[in-house]
Design an enzyme around this catalytic site. Sequence first.
Site, short mmCIF file in Angstrom:
data_model
loop_
_atom_site.label_atom_id
_atom_site.label_comp_id
_atom_site.label_asym_id
_atom_site.label_seq_id
_atom_site.Cartn_x
_atom_site.Cartn_y
_atom_site.Cartn_z
N ASP A 1 5.89 -11.60 15.81
CA ASP A 1 4.55 -11.09 16.09
C ASP A 1 4.51 -10.74 17.58
OD1 ASP A 1 1.93 -10.68 16.70
OD2 ASP A 1 1.17 -12.45 15.65
N CYS B 1 -8.05 -18.12 16.39
CA CYS B 1 -7.28 -17.87 15.14
C CYS B 1 -5.95 -18.61 15.16
CB CYS B 1 -7.05 -16.38 14.90
SG CYS B 1 -8.56 -15.47 14.65
N HIS C 1 -0.44 -17.01 15.08
CA HIS C 1 -1.80 -16.56 14.77
C HIS C 1 -2.00 -16.68 13.25
CE1 HIS C 1 -5.02 -13.54 14.20
NE2 HIS C 1 -5.29 -13.68 15.47
N GLN D 1 0.85 -9.86 21.41
CA GLN D 1 0.45 -10.20 22.78
C GLN D 1 1.49 -9.78 23.82
OE1 GLN D 1 -2.46 -10.97 23.72
NE2 GLN D 1 -3.39 -11.60 21.79
N LYS E 1 -4.83 -3.58 21.12
CA LYS E 1 -4.63 -4.53 22.22
C LYS E 1 -3.85 -3.88 23.36
CE LYS E 1 -4.52 -8.53 19.11
NZ LYS E 1 -5.71 -9.33 19.41
C1 LIG Z 1 -0.66 -13.04 18.47
C2 LIG Z 1 -1.57 -12.26 17.57
N1 LIG Z 1 -1.13 -11.88 16.37
C3 LIG Z 1 -1.88 -11.18 15.52
C4 LIG Z 1 -3.16 -10.83 15.85
C5 LIG Z 1 -3.97 -10.07 14.86
O1 LIG Z 1 -4.27 -8.81 15.36
P1 LIG Z 1 -5.23 -7.85 14.52
O2 LIG Z 1 -6.51 -8.58 14.35
O3 LIG Z 1 -5.34 -6.64 15.37
O4 LIG Z 1 -4.55 -7.60 13.22
C6 LIG Z 1 -3.69 -11.20 17.09
C7 LIG Z 1 -5.09 -10.88 17.45
O5 LIG Z 1 -5.78 -11.60 18.11
C8 LIG Z 1 -2.87 -11.92 17.98
O6 LIG Z 1 -3.30 -12.31 19.17
#
Ligand SMILES: Cc1ncc(COP(=O)(O)O)c(C=O)c1O
Length: 410
Positions: free
Chosen positions: A199, A365, A123, A202, A225
């Site tokens: 990360d 993203c 992301h 998900q 999430k």
């Molecule tokens: C895999 C992943 N990492 C990071 C993020 C970023 O999350 P946040 O916008 O809550 O910081 C997302 C959000 O869509 C995501 O799907």
Amino acid sequence: MNNNREIYLDIKGDFPVFERELDLVYLDHAATSQKPEMVVDVLKEQMLFENGSPHRGAHRMSVLATEIYNKGRNAVREFIHARRSEEIIFTKNATESLNLIAYSYGLHSIGKEDEILVAISAHHSNFVPWQMVAEKTGASLKYLMVDEFGDIPDSEISKINEKTKLVAFSWISNGIGTKVDAQRIIEKAHEVGAVAVVDAAQIAGHEPIDVQAVDADFLVFSGHKMFAPQGIGVLYGKYDLLDKMPPFLTGGDMIEYVSCEGTTFAKVPERFEAGTQNVTGVRGLTAAIDYVLSIGLDRISVHESALTSYAVEQLKKLPFVTVYGAESVEKRGALVIFNIEGIHPHDVASILDEEGIAIRAGHHCTQPLMKHLGLGASCRASFSIYNGTEDIDTLVKGIKRVREVFGYDD
Ligand SMILES: Cc1ncc(COP(=O)(O)O)c(C=O)c1O
């Protein structure tokens, strides 16, 4: 219709939004989750009767807020099986957690002879901070490419070498839905003395996470999430790493002693939690963890895998739909990326919205991933415990309707 009661949970009733928005088919859980009433009830109780500034006062409301905050830290520790509660830092979201690692670890531990390896499927929040670190330190930024199924093959993992100081990746990619072998990547990183940044945005709330079993050095996720309110996130870091890191933000609550001559900083975790903290968010995250555990992560993951398999199967039956991602459901998170021949994903999402169906369209993203896969954009349907096979059936009908609107008669 839930056609297999043993596999599928029947839990929509926990989410009042579906009582008001009767036609809503919410397939955008990967962006943010809907909230169960139980979490909102707890938030209301905290805001009305348990509100105080944590760590700051001797009075009962402050003590109560501090207790809520500390209990939350311990709940997260247990949830991800960290060794010590000091290894849990509360942030605003996964993005802030990743920036904290980049600024406090990356800028101070990576030099111009070093390499940073980032998965192309990461992301932007786990991509752009490493570009910043590479620019500021002069380190080389290299990429772990994914194959057409979104997996990181051994040939890419073997790019990790003696120069590599940090490897960053999504455990489950929000852009293609593939779950990578985190343990294998982390093992390889450790063989060369690099740290691994995982990360888990998900995977949190979908499957059990054990940071000790995978031996992650840093791991991040966002509360929103996984049924908590927006504005609360988690950074896990191994104590020995966090202990050596300078603060990210400075100000109140993160100091040991301040004088005109200079400041000494608090120990971990307070060193990384400047200012009045989000006690309400922490209370909401604790309630969300309780909610998830009351259902059971194993049951959640069985439900979501079955639903994801069903979705892939139904979408693949449509000759004008291309489904991306892993072939086997074991390698998939609870989301499906697809495109409809001849129709831009934004048009697909807008027409589906008219039918009450909420999906995400665009680059999710993950622009470098989209480019690597040769996709300008894509549609994403993502699932949670409040979805059933009837939602997938509605999606399929909606997709057929999108084709009709565009004049196709298949
Ligand atoms: C895999 C992943 N990492 C990071 C993020 C970023 O999350 P946040 O916008 O809550 O910081 C997302 C959000 O869509 C995501 O799907």
